[in-house]
Design a protein around this motif. Sequence first.
Motif, PDB file in Angstrom:
ATOM      1  N   GLU A 119       0.823  -1.206   0.000  1.00 39.20           N
ATOM      2  CA  GLU A 119       0.000   0.000   0.000  1.00 39.20           C
ATOM      3  C   GLU A 119       0.858   1.257   0.000  1.00 39.20           C
ATOM      4  OE1 GLU A 119      -2.645  -0.418   3.279  1.00 39.20           O
ATOM      5  OE2 GLU A 119      -3.838  -1.998   2.326  1.00 39.20           O
ATOM      6  N   GLY A 122       1.740   2.067  -3.400  1.00 35.12           N
ATOM      7  CA  GLY A 122       0.638   2.398  -4.298  1.00 35.12           C
ATOM      8  C   GLY A 122      -0.180   1.215  -4.777  1.00 35.12           C
ATOM      9  N   THR A 124      -2.938  -0.991  -3.982  1.00 32.56           N
ATOM     10  CA  THR A 124      -4.057  -1.107  -3.048  1.00 32.56           C
ATOM     11  C   THR A 124      -5.034  -2.196  -3.490  1.00 32.56           C
ATOM     12  OG1 THR A 124      -5.279   0.616  -4.250  1.00 32.56           O
ATOM     13  CG2 THR A 124      -3.877   1.326  -2.414  1.00 32.56           C
ATOM     14  N   ASP A 201       7.581   3.175  -6.018  1.00 32.77           N
ATOM     15  CA  ASP A 201       6.124   3.233  -6.009  1.00 32.77           C
ATOM     16  C   ASP A 201       5.568   3.262  -7.434  1.00 32.77           C
ATOM     17  OD1 ASP A 201       5.625   6.100  -6.879  1.00 32.77           O
ATOM     18  OD2 ASP A 201       6.864   6.452  -5.106  1.00 32.77           O
ATOM     19  N   THR A 202       4.283   3.002  -7.538  1.00 29.42           N
ATOM     20  CA  THR A 202       3.631   2.880  -8.848  1.00 29.42           C
ATOM     21  C   THR A 202       3.674   4.184  -9.636  1.00 29.42           C
ATOM     22  OG1 THR A 202       1.493   3.389  -7.821  1.00 29.42           O
ATOM     23  CG2 THR A 202       2.089   1.065  -8.033  1.00 29.42           C
ATOM     24  N   LYS A 203       3.534   5.309  -8.936  1.00 27.51           N
ATOM     25  CA  LYS A 203       3.555   6.606  -9.619  1.00 27.51           C
ATOM     26  C   LYS A 203       4.914   6.868 -10.240  1.00 27.51           C
ATOM     27  CE  LYS A 203       2.417  11.484  -8.868  1.00 27.51           C
ATOM     28  NZ  LYS A 203       1.976  12.497  -7.861  1.00 27.51           N
TER      29      LYS A 203
END
Length: 349
Positions: A119, A122, A124, A201-203
């Motif tokens: 989480e 990113g 979720t 992270d995904t971003k």
Amino acid sequence: MDSQQFNRVEHEAGQWRSREERLAKIFSSALASKPLLAEKLRYFDRIAAKYADTRDQDEKFALRVLKQERRAIERKLYPNIWLRMIRRMLVVPLRSKISSRSQARISVQNSEELLAQLEGAGFTGLSDKLNEAMGKGHPEFSIPHSYYVEPSKRMDFDLTFAKDGQGNTRLQGYKAHFYNEVKPEESRGQYFSADSGKCLDTKSSLNLLQGRALEQEGGWMQLDFNDRDAQGQYRTKEFPAAYGFDIEQQVRNLPIKEVQDQRETSMLVAALKSGGCQGVTFIRDGNERRYYIEANPQFRSVNIYDEHFRKITLGTATGNKTMESLSLAHNTSQQEEDKKEKRTRMRIS
């Protein structure tokens, strides 16, 4: 991996066998020692208790074979039949109960730590998928994840997990794939490793796959879409702190309305450092114009885009050709200094 093709009992028993083989190479008499046999029996007892409720026929058969092995070890360690009976009726059930409770606590803690890590990066809504996969007991498994970032742009992920030496499941990394349905030529993928528990992270992975640069540990990194390694991974262009790219200074040099407020400036700089393409307001001839900017560490500047995300020059954005000429002259001068410094270092070495 299908559960019918993976026997958890055989896998864990095989781990003990590998352990014995390693010890035998170092200690010739280790396998026949009573302490090792006692530890082997306790290990097999834990396997039997752990998978006692399995419904898999192959695992049930493996448990019956394991039971015979446990009985053979028992006879070596406890020749007295009454001692064996006491052990089976009192000692083993108590140890199994304690072991089951301990294993349950460890499993819950492991799952909670993994979910927190996912989480935070990113990912979720993976709780059910993760618990289901972990419940199957596979030493390695993967979980797919996908979502749209825009109506025509999608991110697909394949997260890979594996058990460590203590039997805890860890995130190994993930393959990220960016799809642009309107411009398929912009679609590309890259594997990102979770080294030492750190996971991009995904971003950030989305920004990298769209060609933007981001700051990490004081330096900047960017994927080189013109160069791949032997595994098909894009190589990384790195610009350390010594390279001299100061994104905050670049932003403050532009006629951006948002830099008049320190809080907005800090937010803008933070977004650019994470690889974002941020909307800003240029003040031009007393009028406000909306543009988008992103960091360009390689040329110590920022890229500017209009409202249609078409790249434009600094002179076009500001209406000041002199500013653009000065900026280009500064960059050219800086690049020449870098070349001279590099040649000097080469002569010294």
